[in-house]
Scaffold this active site. Structure first.
Site, PDB file in Angstrom:
ATOM      1  N   LYS A  13      41.326  36.413  30.593  1.00 50.86           N
ATOM      2  CA  LYS A  13      41.052  37.709  30.246  1.00 50.86           C
ATOM      3  C   LYS A  13      41.563  38.731  30.734  1.00 50.86           C
ATOM      4  O   LYS A  13      42.211  39.709  30.367  1.00 50.86           O
ATOM      5  CB  LYS A  13      39.306  37.920  30.292  1.00 50.86           C
ATOM      6  CG  LYS A  13      38.533  36.902  29.649  1.00 50.86           C
ATOM      7  CD  LYS A  13      36.881  37.364  29.815  1.00 50.86           C
ATOM      8  CE  LYS A  13      36.469  37.062  31.412  1.00 50.86           C
ATOM      9  NZ  LYS A  13      36.619  35.776  31.580  1.00 50.86           N
ATOM     10  N   ARG A  88      28.244  40.827  28.999  1.00 52.76           N
ATOM     11  CA  ARG A  88      28.254  39.383  29.247  1.00 52.76           C
ATOM     12  C   ARG A  88      26.592  38.894  28.911  1.00 52.76           C
ATOM     13  O   ARG A  88      26.430  37.714  29.589  1.00 52.76           O
ATOM     14  CB  ARG A  88      28.290  39.406  30.831  1.00 52.76           C
ATOM     15  CG  ARG A  88      29.392  38.313  31.475  1.00 52.76           C
ATOM     16  CD  ARG A  88      29.414  38.661  32.858  1.00 52.76           C
ATOM     17  NE  ARG A  88      30.370  37.728  33.494  1.00 52.76           N
ATOM     18  CZ  ARG A  88      31.552  37.979  33.741  1.00 52.76           C
ATOM     19  NH1 ARG A  88      32.175  39.039  33.535  1.00 52.76           N
ATOM     20  NH2 ARG A  88      32.176  36.835  34.363  1.00 52.76           N
ATOM     21  N   ARG A 127      44.614  30.011  40.646  1.00 56.92           N
ATOM     22  CA  ARG A 127      44.615  31.660  40.742  1.00 56.92           C
ATOM     23  C   ARG A 127      44.862  32.291  42.251  1.00 56.92           C
ATOM     24  O   ARG A 127      44.270  31.859  42.870  1.00 56.92           O
ATOM     25  CB  ARG A 127      43.621  32.192  40.167  1.00 56.92           C
ATOM     26  CG  ARG A 127      43.465  33.615  40.278  1.00 56.92           C
ATOM     27  CD  ARG A 127      42.473  34.382  39.332  1.00 56.92           C
ATOM     28  NE  ARG A 127      41.204  33.789  39.457  1.00 56.92           N
ATOM     29  CZ  ARG A 127      40.262  33.949  38.627  1.00 56.92           C
ATOM     30  NH1 ARG A 127      40.512  34.824  37.609  1.00 56.92           N
ATOM     31  NH2 ARG A 127      38.992  33.519  38.889  1.00 56.92           N
ATOM     32  N   ARG A 161      40.009  34.134  45.338  1.00 59.10           N
ATOM     33  CA  ARG A 161      38.612  34.532  45.090  1.00 59.10           C
ATOM     34  C   ARG A 161      37.610  33.879  45.988  1.00 59.10           C
ATOM     35  O   ARG A 161      37.500  32.548  45.658  1.00 59.10           O
ATOM     36  CB  ARG A 161      38.274  35.119  43.697  1.00 59.10           C
ATOM     37  CG  ARG A 161      38.445  36.396  43.411  1.00 59.10           C
ATOM     38  CD  ARG A 161      38.334  36.561  42.007  1.00 59.10           C
ATOM     39  NE  ARG A 161      37.326  36.338  41.115  1.00 59.10           N
ATOM     40  CZ  ARG A 161      37.096  36.340  40.087  1.00 59.10           C
ATOM     41  NH1 ARG A 161      38.004  37.048  39.079  1.00 59.10           N
ATOM     42  NH2 ARG A 161      35.856  35.778  39.320  1.00 59.10           N
ATOM     43  N   ARG A 172      29.623  29.314  37.303  1.00 65.00           N
ATOM     44  CA  ARG A 172      29.952  30.480  36.653  1.00 65.00           C
ATOM     45  C   ARG A 172      30.015  29.878  35.245  1.00 65.00           C
ATOM     46  O   ARG A 172      29.790  30.576  34.030  1.00 65.00           O
ATOM     47  CB  ARG A 172      31.165  31.170  37.146  1.00 65.00           C
ATOM     48  CG  ARG A 172      30.847  31.876  38.363  1.00 65.00           C
ATOM     49  CD  ARG A 172      32.267  32.233  38.970  1.00 65.00           C
ATOM     50  NE  ARG A 172      33.249  32.619  38.353  1.00 65.00           N
ATOM     51  CZ  ARG A 172      34.661  32.627  38.591  1.00 65.00           C
ATOM     52  NH1 ARG A 172      34.931  31.776  39.622  1.00 65.00           N
ATOM     53  NH2 ARG A 172      35.566  33.145  37.822  1.00 65.00           N
TER      54      ARG A 172
HETATM   55  P1  AP5 Z   1      42.530  35.503  34.603  1.00 64.55           P
HETATM   56  O1  AP5 Z   1      43.237  36.427  33.736  1.00 64.55           O
HETATM   57  O2  AP5 Z   1      42.320  35.681  36.041  1.00 64.55           O
HETATM   58  O3  AP5 Z   1      41.152  34.938  33.977  1.00 64.55           O
HETATM   59  P2  AP5 Z   1      39.814  35.642  33.649  1.00 64.55           P
HETATM   60  O4  AP5 Z   1      39.303  35.335  32.211  1.00 64.55           O
HETATM   61  O5  AP5 Z   1      39.977  37.106  33.864  1.00 64.55           O
HETATM   62  O6  AP5 Z   1      39.052  34.977  34.842  1.00 64.55           O
HETATM   63  P3  AP5 Z   1      37.719  35.615  35.839  1.00 64.55           P
HETATM   64  O7  AP5 Z   1      37.610  34.371  36.462  1.00 64.55           O
HETATM   65  O8  AP5 Z   1      38.218  36.798  36.220  1.00 64.55           O
HETATM   66  O9  AP5 Z   1      36.617  35.373  35.057  1.00 64.55           O
HETATM   67  P4  AP5 Z   1      34.946  35.773  35.230  1.00 64.55           P
HETATM   68  O10 AP5 Z   1      34.570  36.209  33.945  1.00 64.55           O
HETATM   69  O11 AP5 Z   1      34.569  34.499  35.875  1.00 64.55           O
HETATM   70  O12 AP5 Z   1      35.073  36.986  36.527  1.00 64.55           O
HETATM   71  P5  AP5 Z   1      35.004  38.292  36.482  1.00 64.55           P
HETATM   72  O13 AP5 Z   1      35.831  38.935  37.516  1.00 64.55           O
HETATM   73  O14 AP5 Z   1      34.828  39.019  35.369  1.00 64.55           O
HETATM   74  O15 AP5 Z   1      43.356  34.048  34.549  1.00 64.55           O
HETATM   75  C1  AP5 Z   1      43.156  32.763  35.461  1.00 64.55           C
HETATM   76  C2  AP5 Z   1      44.239  32.377  36.070  1.00 64.55           C
HETATM   77  O16 AP5 Z   1      44.936  31.472  35.011  1.00 64.55           O
HETATM   78  C3  AP5 Z   1      45.295  33.078  36.689  1.00 64.55           C
HETATM   79  O17 AP5 Z   1      45.760  32.364  37.785  1.00 64.55           O
HETATM   80  C4  AP5 Z   1      46.294  33.533  35.727  1.00 64.55           C
HETATM   81  O18 AP5 Z   1      47.456  33.440  36.186  1.00 64.55           O
HETATM   82  C5  AP5 Z   1      46.209  32.011  34.762  1.00 64.55           C
HETATM   83  N1  AP5 Z   1      46.647  32.073  33.407  1.00 64.55           N
HETATM   84  C6  AP5 Z   1      46.105  33.108  32.735  1.00 64.55           C
HETATM   85  N2  AP5 Z   1      46.743  32.892  31.244  1.00 64.55           N
HETATM   86  C7  AP5 Z   1      47.254  31.650  31.381  1.00 64.55           C
HETATM   87  C8  AP5 Z   1      48.097  31.138  30.376  1.00 64.55           C
HETATM   88  N3  AP5 Z   1      47.905  31.454  29.266  1.00 64.55           N
HETATM   89  N4  AP5 Z   1      48.626  29.985  30.688  1.00 64.55           N
HETATM   90  C9  AP5 Z   1      48.711  29.365  32.163  1.00 64.55           C
HETATM   91  N5  AP5 Z   1      47.854  30.082  32.822  1.00 64.55           N
HETATM   92  C10 AP5 Z   1      47.159  31.414  32.670  1.00 64.55           C
HETATM   93  O19 AP5 Z   1      33.261  38.188  37.214  1.00 64.55           O
HETATM   94  C11 AP5 Z   1      33.273  37.795  38.343  1.00 64.55           C
HETATM   95  C12 AP5 Z   1      31.643  37.966  38.761  1.00 64.55           C
HETATM   96  O20 AP5 Z   1      31.102  39.178  38.879  1.00 64.55           O
HETATM   97  C13 AP5 Z   1      30.598  37.308  37.829  1.00 64.55           C
HETATM   98  O21 AP5 Z   1      30.412  35.935  38.305  1.00 64.55           O
HETATM   99  C14 AP5 Z   1      29.557  38.176  37.935  1.00 64.55           C
HETATM  100  O22 AP5 Z   1      28.794  37.785  39.120  1.00 64.55           O
HETATM  101  C15 AP5 Z   1      29.986  39.449  38.271  1.00 64.55           C
HETATM  102  N6  AP5 Z   1      30.006  40.500  37.151  1.00 64.55           N
HETATM  103  C16 AP5 Z   1      31.104  40.795  36.391  1.00 64.55           C
HETATM  104  N7  AP5 Z   1      30.748  41.362  35.183  1.00 64.55           N
HETATM  105  C17 AP5 Z   1      29.437  41.290  35.087  1.00 64.55           C
HETATM  106  C18 AP5 Z   1      28.522  41.782  34.128  1.00 64.55           C
HETATM  107  N8  AP5 Z   1      29.007  42.274  32.834  1.00 64.55           N
HETATM  108  N9  AP5 Z   1      27.274  41.408  34.135  1.00 64.55           N
HETATM  109  C19 AP5 Z   1      26.876  40.898  35.257  1.00 64.55           C
HETATM  110  N10 AP5 Z   1      27.777  40.425  36.375  1.00 64.55           N
HETATM  111  C20 AP5 Z   1      28.944  40.596  36.103  1.00 64.55           C
HETATM  112 MG    MG Z   2      39.096  38.391  35.323  1.00 68.06          MG
END
Ligand code: AP5
Ligand code: MG
Length: 215
Positions: A13, A88, A127, A161, A172
């Site tokens: 994402k 979410r 990552r 992270r 997660r």
């Molecule tokens: P990346 O782009 O970083 O993936 P992502 O989908 O953004 O994954 P996240 O782990 O950030 O998602 P998340 O939803 O768990 O975390 P968030 O920060 O939102 O890509 C991942 C890796 O793959 C990278 O190394 C990249 O280089 C590689 N990659 C990408 N595309 C590729 C491809 N095509 N081929 C190969 N490699 C590739 O949330 C974290 C925490 O915050 C949550 O657990 C929760 O506690 C809290 N939180 C956030 N938002 C909310 C909400 N709305 N409500 C409540 N709690 C929340």
């Molecule tokens: Mg992310």
């Protein structure tokens, strides 16, 4: 355009949002990035969010919705935004609908990134993020930086992270299936859902996403 990105942790994402936001000239708003910025700045909000994030659980809606709303009300988001990681759960989706309706606005599309679980586990395990800017994302094998441990974009130190440990990733994913996946049906019912495969090269996924959004 007002777009929501959904997909499991590690789907890409954040990676896709960086390109899509640039192509569409709208800000990339990631609630995860906002929480991490608050934690590193030691704010009260960051202190409240940290334990939930470390455990892989959702931060409570009363903290998250207000933070997301404040960000969406910034001047740069006046003509659109790309939401990453918000909403979410169904109650956040309902709150977003209420917020937008009050301003006479609506969402244009919800882009669902589909990737199977063993691939997201590999993506998360490798990552690396930049200490200066969470939006500078690398992967040890799939998107390696030119110099190990150093951000290509700004020279910052790369780190893993805290919630990317195997145990927290499992939690997660469970939270994604039970609490986030129901928003897919919620948006399908509104006719907003666009699903694409997020497998393959980053550029190919971006192209697929742009094609899907044009429709
Ligand atoms: P990346 O782009 O970083 O993936 P992502 O989908 O953004 O994954 P996240 O782990 O950030 O998602 P998340 O939803 O768990 O975390 P968030 O920060 O939102 O890509 C991942 C890796 O793959 C990278 O190394 C990249 O280089 C590689 N990659 C990408 N595309 C590729 C491809 N095509 N081929 C190969 N490699 C590739 O949330 C974290 C925490 O915050 C949550 O657990 C929760 O506690 C809290 N939180 C956030 N938002 C909310 C909400 N709305 N409500 C409540 N709690 C929340
Ligand atoms: Mg992310």
């Amino acid at each position: 355009m007002r777009i929501v990105l959904v997909g499991p942790p590690g789907a890409g994402k954040g990676t896709q949002a960086a390109y899509l936001a640039k192509n569409l000239a709208i800000p990339h708003i990631s609630t995860g990035d906002l929480f991490r910025a608050n934690i590193s700045q030691g704010t009260e909000l960051g202190k409240r969010a940290k334990a939930y994030m470390d455990a892989g659980d959702l931060v409570p809606d009363e903290i998250t919705i207000g933070m997301a709303k404040d960000r969406m009300e910034q001047p740069d988001a006046e003509n659109g935004f790309l939401l990453d990681g918000f909403p979410r759960n169904v109650s956040q989706a309902e709150a977003l609908d209420v917020m937008l309706k009050a301003e006479g606005m609506k969402l244009d599309a919800v882009l669902d990134l589909e990737v199977e679980e063993d691939e997201v586990v590999k993506r998360i395990a490798g990552r690396r993020l930049c200490r200066n800017e969470d939006k500078h994302v690398f992967h040890v094998a799939y998107a390696p930086p030119k110099t190990e441990g150093v951000c290509d974009i700004c020279g910052g130190e790369l780190y893993q992270r805290g919630d990317d440990s195997e145990e927290t990733v499992r939690r997660r994913l469970e939270v994604y299936h039970t609490q986030t996946e129901p928003i897919i049906d919620y948006y399908k019912a509104q006719g907003l859902l666009v699903t694409i495969s997020a497998l393959g090269k980053v550029d190919d996924v971006t192209r697929r996403a742009m094609e899907a959004l044009k429709k």
